[in-house]
Design a protein around this motif. Structure first.
Motif, PDB file in Angstrom:
ATOM      1  N   ARG A 139       0.836  -1.326   0.031  1.00 50.50           N
ATOM      2  CA  ARG A 139      -0.023   0.088  -0.050  1.00 50.50           C
ATOM      3  C   ARG A 139       0.828   1.411  -0.106  1.00 50.50           C
ATOM      4  O   ARG A 139       0.366   2.470  -0.481  1.00 50.50           O
ATOM      5  CB  ARG A 139      -0.768   0.143   1.262  1.00 50.50           C
ATOM      6  CG  ARG A 139      -1.888   0.766   1.205  1.00 50.50           C
ATOM      7  CD  ARG A 139      -3.034   0.533   2.451  1.00 50.50           C
ATOM      8  NE  ARG A 139      -2.362   1.427   3.734  1.00 50.50           N
ATOM      9  CZ  ARG A 139      -2.667   2.463   3.940  1.00 50.50           C
ATOM     10  NH1 ARG A 139      -3.448   3.121   3.179  1.00 50.50           N
ATOM     11  NH2 ARG A 139      -2.100   2.813   4.917  1.00 50.50           N
ATOM     12  N   ASN A 140       2.275   1.205   0.392  1.00 48.88           N
ATOM     13  CA  ASN A 140       2.975   2.302   0.495  1.00 48.88           C
ATOM     14  C   ASN A 140       4.147   2.227  -0.778  1.00 48.88           C
ATOM     15  O   ASN A 140       4.892   3.057  -0.484  1.00 48.88           O
ATOM     16  CB  ASN A 140       3.670   2.675   2.020  1.00 48.88           C
ATOM     17  CG  ASN A 140       2.731   2.708   3.032  1.00 48.88           C
ATOM     18  OD1 ASN A 140       2.201   3.800   3.333  1.00 48.88           O
ATOM     19  ND2 ASN A 140       2.587   1.791   3.725  1.00 48.88           N
ATOM     20  N   GLY A 141       3.539   1.362  -1.490  1.00 45.98           N
ATOM     21  CA  GLY A 141       4.521   1.459  -2.847  1.00 45.98           C
ATOM     22  C   GLY A 141       5.712   0.730  -2.673  1.00 45.98           C
ATOM     23  O   GLY A 141       6.440   0.519  -3.686  1.00 45.98           O
ATOM     24  N   SER A 142       6.160  -0.142  -1.819  1.00 44.70           N
ATOM     25  CA  SER A 142       7.279  -1.093  -1.517  1.00 44.70           C
ATOM     26  C   SER A 142       6.813  -2.281  -2.101  1.00 44.70           C
ATOM     27  O   SER A 142       5.679  -2.664  -2.234  1.00 44.70           O
ATOM     28  CB  SER A 142       7.931  -1.081  -0.120  1.00 44.70           C
ATOM     29  OG  SER A 142       8.217   0.002   0.223  1.00 44.70           O
ATOM     30  N   LYS A 143       7.907  -3.112  -2.648  1.00 45.65           N
ATOM     31  CA  LYS A 143       7.537  -4.432  -3.025  1.00 45.65           C
ATOM     32  C   LYS A 143       7.872  -5.247  -1.826  1.00 45.65           C
ATOM     33  O   LYS A 143       8.940  -5.087  -1.268  1.00 45.65           O
ATOM     34  CB  LYS A 143       8.561  -4.546  -4.372  1.00 45.65           C
ATOM     35  CG  LYS A 143       8.448  -6.042  -5.022  1.00 45.65           C
ATOM     36  CD  LYS A 143       9.214  -6.271  -6.218  1.00 45.65           C
ATOM     37  CE  LYS A 143       8.909  -7.393  -6.607  1.00 45.65           C
ATOM     38  NZ  LYS A 143      10.007  -8.136  -7.173  1.00 45.65           N
ATOM     39  N   ALA A 144       6.907  -6.203  -1.791  1.00 43.14           N
ATOM     40  CA  ALA A 144       7.313  -7.212  -0.465  1.00 43.14           C
ATOM     41  C   ALA A 144       7.783  -8.682  -1.052  1.00 43.14           C
ATOM     42  O   ALA A 144       7.185  -9.271  -2.045  1.00 43.14           O
ATOM     43  CB  ALA A 144       5.842  -7.248   0.264  1.00 43.14           C
ATOM     44  N   VAL A 145       8.951  -9.098  -0.494  1.00 44.36           N
ATOM     45  CA  VAL A 145       9.512 -10.208  -1.034  1.00 44.36           C
ATOM     46  C   VAL A 145       9.674 -11.259   0.140  1.00 44.36           C
ATOM     47  O   VAL A 145      10.010 -10.829   1.038  1.00 44.36           O
ATOM     48  CB  VAL A 145      10.875 -10.284  -2.073  1.00 44.36           C
ATOM     49  CG1 VAL A 145      10.700  -9.450  -3.353  1.00 44.36           C
ATOM     50  CG2 VAL A 145      12.047  -9.666  -1.089  1.00 44.36           C
ATOM     51  N   ASN A 146       9.506 -12.507  -0.241  1.00 41.23           N
ATOM     52  CA  ASN A 146       9.583 -13.507   0.824  1.00 41.23           C
ATOM     53  C   ASN A 146      11.250 -14.068   0.666  1.00 41.23           C
ATOM     54  O   ASN A 146      11.457 -14.533  -0.704  1.00 41.23           O
ATOM     55  CB  ASN A 146       8.588 -14.589   0.675  1.00 41.23           C
ATOM     56  CG  ASN A 146       7.193 -14.106   1.076  1.00 41.23           C
ATOM     57  OD1 ASN A 146       7.085 -13.156   1.786  1.00 41.23           O
ATOM     58  ND2 ASN A 146       6.496 -15.035   0.551  1.00 41.23           N
ATOM     59  N   LEU A 147      11.850 -14.153   1.663  1.00 39.52           N
ATOM     60  CA  LEU A 147      13.253 -14.756   1.392  1.00 39.52           C
ATOM     61  C   LEU A 147      13.565 -15.907   2.563  1.00 39.52           C
ATOM     62  O   LEU A 147      14.433 -16.017   3.000  1.00 39.52           O
ATOM     63  CB  LEU A 147      14.098 -13.707   1.724  1.00 39.52           C
ATOM     64  CG  LEU A 147      14.331 -12.672   0.601  1.00 39.52           C
ATOM     65  CD1 LEU A 147      15.596 -11.740   0.949  1.00 39.52           C
ATOM     66  CD2 LEU A 147      14.726 -13.293  -0.822  1.00 39.52           C
ATOM     67  N   ALA A 148      12.483 -16.872   2.818  1.00 38.83           N
ATOM     68  CA  ALA A 148      12.717 -17.862   3.714  1.00 38.83           C
ATOM     69  C   ALA A 148      13.633 -18.921   2.852  1.00 38.83           C
ATOM     70  O   ALA A 148      13.662 -19.043   1.610  1.00 38.83           O
ATOM     71  CB  ALA A 148      11.500 -18.753   3.936  1.00 38.83           C
ATOM     72  N   ILE A 149      14.302 -19.793   3.912  1.00 41.16           N
ATOM     73  CA  ILE A 149      15.180 -20.877   3.230  1.00 41.16           C
ATOM     74  C   ILE A 149      14.569 -21.856   2.298  1.00 41.16           C
ATOM     75  O   ILE A 149      13.205 -21.921   2.760  1.00 41.16           O
ATOM     76  CB  ILE A 149      16.040 -21.583   4.528  1.00 41.16           C
ATOM     77  CG1 ILE A 149      15.074 -22.164   5.328  1.00 41.16           C
ATOM     78  CG2 ILE A 149      16.877 -20.592   4.977  1.00 41.16           C
ATOM     79  CD1 ILE A 149      15.357 -23.112   6.490  1.00 41.16           C
ATOM     80  N   PRO A 150      15.167 -22.413   1.444  1.00 44.05           N
ATOM     81  CA  PRO A 150      14.384 -23.280   0.538  1.00 44.05           C
ATOM     82  C   PRO A 150      13.652 -24.490   1.558  1.00 44.05           C
ATOM     83  O   PRO A 150      12.633 -24.946   0.913  1.00 44.05           O
ATOM     84  CB  PRO A 150      15.584 -24.208  -0.119  1.00 44.05           C
ATOM     85  CG  PRO A 150      16.559 -23.055  -0.132  1.00 44.05           C
ATOM     86  CD  PRO A 150      16.574 -22.363   1.253  1.00 44.05           C
ATOM     87  N   GLU A 151      14.231 -24.814   2.508  1.00 46.17           N
ATOM     88  CA  GLU A 151      13.607 -26.021   3.374  1.00 46.17           C
ATOM     89  C   GLU A 151      12.075 -25.441   3.776  1.00 46.17           C
ATOM     90  O   GLU A 151      11.114 -26.172   3.863  1.00 46.17           O
ATOM     91  CB  GLU A 151      14.276 -26.299   4.666  1.00 46.17           C
ATOM     92  CG  GLU A 151      15.450 -26.949   4.469  1.00 46.17           C
ATOM     93  CD  GLU A 151      16.816 -26.132   4.016  1.00 46.17           C
ATOM     94  OE1 GLU A 151      16.552 -24.794   3.788  1.00 46.17           O
ATOM     95  OE2 GLU A 151      17.761 -26.738   4.083  1.00 46.17           O
TER      96      GLU A 151
END
Ligand code: F0G
Length: 460
Positions: A139-151
């Motif tokens: 909503r504030n214009g940033s991009k949200a990315v998920n960076l959890a480990i592959p497991e």
């Protein structure tokens, strides 16, 4: 009758019951009618039509007698309430953060923080963003990315800390420095990924990467006490530490946190944002006054703050946590005995059914997670939530497809092991007729957070 030695043993409650709330199993016809009226969206069903409500563990806790007693000493002054002073002192002691800004719940804390740090052209990583966190970031214009480990994406991996952040990937992103990444978030425990914990070692590495890049690290600490319980059990050298001591291993490495006290605060409403940054705290308070209220109540009655002060402490008690996580493990053992697939190891606040293995005959386009949610209600009036294509399918265009899960979230101190045994029976009955289950179609969907208001229709 005592269970046979081979049967899973329910944990023994470290409390006795003082007040009860009646629940009722609606008839099969009533359940069908409720489903139709709700557009097959369980968020739209009245709680009176639900027998066991596993929709969420948020704000659904039973408060203790000490918390109810605390409610009676509310000092409802607009400014300078003594309940705020107690709340501030409690949160400061637990976290070490100097600036404590109360909010009515977690997403209000997210709104305050991300409206100040988010902006177009930036990226905000997390192990996995929860739905409201992602919504506020975007909503504030940033991009949200998920960076959890592959497991985290391997539902059967026995990795003890599947909530961990993929540090090399984070370091790569952090090459853009604070201009690209205004803040790094880490969620304790990783709700979207199965309530999985994050290790102290991982936070230490994340902290080092953030420091090197000059980027602040914030924790989403909704379920931090449950996370600390797993650390105590699974991470070397932590066994003799108390839950608050382990908490400080995390908090001392962070610049601040957002919190929904509706989880590990054991209250029905409440939250906060906390920070070490004095300048940011001043701006957060300005925002707070516009959106939530004066900084000594933040959208809450002062008695709510008092109940949260007590609840935040109770959530750290080991016997409470042993029972809490023990209930999740008990349900896991019951389901395991029938070979029902769910995310392993079980997390802190619920069971996450592995929908791809539960309903392998349904393609993603037939929304198998939502179908399973509907069937669990149809079979036994159990309310659960889809964490999959409906909740996150539109989240990261071009990104990895979301995990397809159905969460059975266990409210804190609310249900007995007999209730959980009933839940296991209902899941088993649905499992036994799984090959005949058909998909659903989304026939109406709002633009954002569509899972709350979408409508569905069973496929013919
Ligand atoms: N962060 C996480 C990790 C959450 O799980 C939630 C809420 C929030 C933030 C927002 O907090 O509800 O107080 O505004 N999770 C609930 C759930 C709703 O069902 O998992 P809130």
């Amino acid at each position: 009758m005592a269970p046979a030695p081979s049967e899973p043993r329910p944990p023994v409650e470290p409390y006795k019951v003082k007040v009860v709330e009646r629940i009722r199993l609606p008839s099969r016809e009533e359940r069908e009618a409720a489903l139709r009226a709700a557009g097959y969206n369980l968020f739209q069903i009245r709680s009176d039509d639900v027998y066991i409500d596993l929709l969420t563990d948020s704000g659904t806790s039973a408060m203790s007698d000490r918390q109810w007693a605390a409610m009676m000493i509310g000092d409802e002054s607009y400014a300078g309430s003594r309940n705020f002073a107690h709340f501030e002192e409690t949160v400061r002691t637990l976290t070490g953060f100097p600036h404590i800004i109360p909010t009515h719940q977690g997403r209000a804390a997210e709104n305050l923080l991300f409206s100040l740090v988010g902006r177009p052209g930036t990226v905000i990583p997390n192990n996995m963003h929860f739905d409201t966190t992602r919504a506020h970031v975007e909503r504030n214009g940033s991009k949200a990315v998920n960076l959890a480990i592959p497991e985290a994406y391997d539902l059967q991996s026995p990795h003890p800390f599947k909530g961990n952040v993929d540090v090399p990937k984070l370091e790569e992103l952090l090459r853009g420095g604070p201009a690209l990444v205004p803040v790094v978030m880490v969620t304790l425990t990783n709700n979207t990924g199965g309530g999985q914990p994050v290790s102290v070692a991982n936070i230490t590495a994340v902290h080092a990467a953030c420091r090197a890049a000059g980027v602040p690290l914030y924790l989403d600490m909704c379920r931090w006490a449950e996370n600390a319980f797993f650390v105590r059990e699974r991470e070397g050298g932590m066994r003799d530490l108390s839950i608050p001591e382990i908490g400080r291993r995390f908090f001392d490495l962070a610049d601040g946190a957002t919190m929904s006290a509706k989880k590990d605060g054991l209250v029905n409403i409440g939250g906060f944002v906390a920070t070490r940054d004095t300048a940011l705290a001043a701006r957060l308070k300005e925002q707070l006054i516009i959106f939530e209220g004066f900084p000594t109540y933040g959208g809450l009655a002062r008695r709510d703050l008092e109940a949260a002060s007590v609840g935040l402490r109770e959530a750290c008690e080991l016997d409470y946590l042993e029972h809490r996580i023990g209930q999740v493990r008990y349900l896991a053992a019951c389901l395991d005995a029938d070979g029902i697939p769910f995310v392993h190891p079980p997390g802190g606040h619920g069971i996450y059914l592995d929908v791809a293995r539960f309903l392998p005959h349904l393609p993603a386009s037939e929304l198998p997670g939502q179908s399973l949610v509907v069937e669990l209600y149809r079979e036994g009036a159990i309310r659960t939530v889809e964490v999959g294509a409906v909740m996150f399918g539109d989240a990261e265009p071009g990104g990895p497809p979301p995990l397809e899960l159905v969460r059975l979230a266990i409210p804190r101190r609310v249900y007995t092991s007999a209730h959980l045994g009933y839940v296991a029976d209902v899941v088993r009955r649905v499992w036994n007729r799984r090959t005949s289950i058909r998909g659903v179609r989304m026939v109406e969907a709002p633009e954002r957070l569509r899972h709350f208001l979408a409508k569905f229709q069973p496929m013919a």
